[in-house]
Design a protein around this motif. Structure first.
Motif, PDB file in Angstrom:
ATOM      1  N   ILE A  45       0.852  -1.192   0.000  1.00  0.00           N
ATOM      2  CA  ILE A  45       0.000   0.000   0.000  1.00  0.00           C
ATOM      3  C   ILE A  45       0.888   1.242   0.000  1.00  0.00           C
ATOM      4  O   ILE A  45       1.758   1.389   0.851  1.00  0.00           O
ATOM      5  N   GLU A  46       0.654   2.116  -0.977  1.00  0.00           N
ATOM      6  CA  GLU A  46       1.441   3.350  -1.090  1.00  0.00           C
ATOM      7  C   GLU A  46       0.711   4.560  -0.534  1.00  0.00           C
ATOM      8  O   GLU A  46       1.336   5.454   0.017  1.00  0.00           O
ATOM      9  N   GLN A  47      -0.615   4.600  -0.722  1.00  0.00           N
ATOM     10  CA  GLN A  47      -1.353   5.785  -0.294  1.00  0.00           C
ATOM     11  C   GLN A  47      -2.791   5.402   0.031  1.00  0.00           C
ATOM     12  O   GLN A  47      -3.413   4.644  -0.703  1.00  0.00           O
ATOM     13  N   VAL A  98      -0.502   2.506   5.219  1.00  0.00           N
ATOM     14  CA  VAL A  98       0.535   2.656   4.200  1.00  0.00           C
ATOM     15  C   VAL A  98       1.723   1.778   4.595  1.00  0.00           C
ATOM     16  O   VAL A  98       2.135   1.757   5.753  1.00  0.00           O
ATOM     17  N   GLY A  99       2.242   1.025   3.633  1.00  0.00           N
ATOM     18  CA  GLY A  99       3.371   0.138   3.884  1.00  0.00           C
ATOM     19  C   GLY A  99       2.980  -1.304   4.142  1.00  0.00           C
ATOM     20  O   GLY A  99       3.845  -2.174   4.185  1.00  0.00           O
ATOM     21  N   ASP A 100       1.690  -1.585   4.323  1.00  0.00           N
ATOM     22  CA  ASP A 100       1.249  -2.962   4.548  1.00  0.00           C
ATOM     23  C   ASP A 100       1.398  -3.781   3.269  1.00  0.00           C
ATOM     24  O   ASP A 100       1.160  -3.286   2.165  1.00  0.00           O
ATOM     25  N   VAL A 101       1.776  -5.047   3.432  1.00  0.00           N
ATOM     26  CA  VAL A 101       1.862  -5.976   2.309  1.00  0.00           C
ATOM     27  C   VAL A 101       0.511  -6.665   2.181  1.00  0.00           C
ATOM     28  O   VAL A 101      -0.050  -7.141   3.172  1.00  0.00           O
ATOM     29  N   VAL A 102      -0.020  -6.703   0.963  1.00  0.00           N
ATOM     30  CA  VAL A 102      -1.361  -7.234   0.723  1.00  0.00           C
ATOM     31  C   VAL A 102      -1.354  -8.153  -0.498  1.00  0.00           C
ATOM     32  O   VAL A 102      -0.392  -8.175  -1.273  1.00  0.00           O
ATOM     33  N   ILE A 103      -2.438  -8.906  -0.651  1.00  0.00           N
ATOM     34  CA  ILE A 103      -2.690  -9.652  -1.878  1.00  0.00           C
ATOM     35  C   ILE A 103      -3.731  -8.870  -2.660  1.00  0.00           C
ATOM     36  O   ILE A 103      -4.770  -8.488  -2.114  1.00  0.00           O
ATOM     37  N   VAL A 104      -3.448  -8.631  -3.941  1.00  0.00           N
ATOM     38  CA  VAL A 104      -4.337  -7.859  -4.804  1.00  0.00           C
ATOM     39  C   VAL A 104      -4.924  -8.777  -5.869  1.00  0.00           C
ATOM     40  O   VAL A 104      -4.205  -9.567  -6.484  1.00  0.00           O
TER      41      VAL A 104
END
Length: 117
Positions: free
Chosen positions: A33-35, A68-74
């Motif tokens: 997540i960037e923003q 912001v900064g969390d790693v996610v699955i998209v």
């Protein structure tokens, strides 16, 4: 009677994995997540180098906070797949450490560089 806990494990080789991984057959990707844009929308930098505007579905929005900064699955949308997507899962810090140790993601990807597979 209470329902059973969903079995969240799968086997890769001889190792049992308890961390959900992106389902490549469905086109899912790792992202960071960037923003935060508000109203359940986030800009997410995906592992293919594209920045997608992703929404947080209601079942995740109420249950899990995203920062912001969390790693996610998209999960990219079928239409506008290069621009839009849904956030399917957010990793905890411990899970991100496991992904780094196992080589599923790189530190370069987390810090802003591209992840190359």
């Amino acid at each position: 009677m209470a329902g059973k806990k969903k079995n969240d494990r799968h086997v890769e080789g001889d190792e049992v994995i308890r961390v959900p991984l992106p389902d490549r057959s469905k086109g899912q990707l790792f992202g960071v997540i960037e923003q935060a844009l508000g109203a359940g929308w986030m800009d997410v930098r995906c592992e293919d180098g594209k920045v997608r505007r992703c929404r947080i579905p209601g079942k995740l929005k109420r249950r899990m906070w995203m920062r912001v900064g969390d790693v996610v699955i998209v999960q990219p949308w079928p239409v506008q797949s290069d621009e839009r997507g849904d956030i399917v899962y957010r990793y905890t810090r411990t899970q991100v450490d496991w992904l780094l140790r196992k080589g599923k993601i790189t530190q370069d990807f987390l810090s802003g560089g591209e992840l190359l597979f």
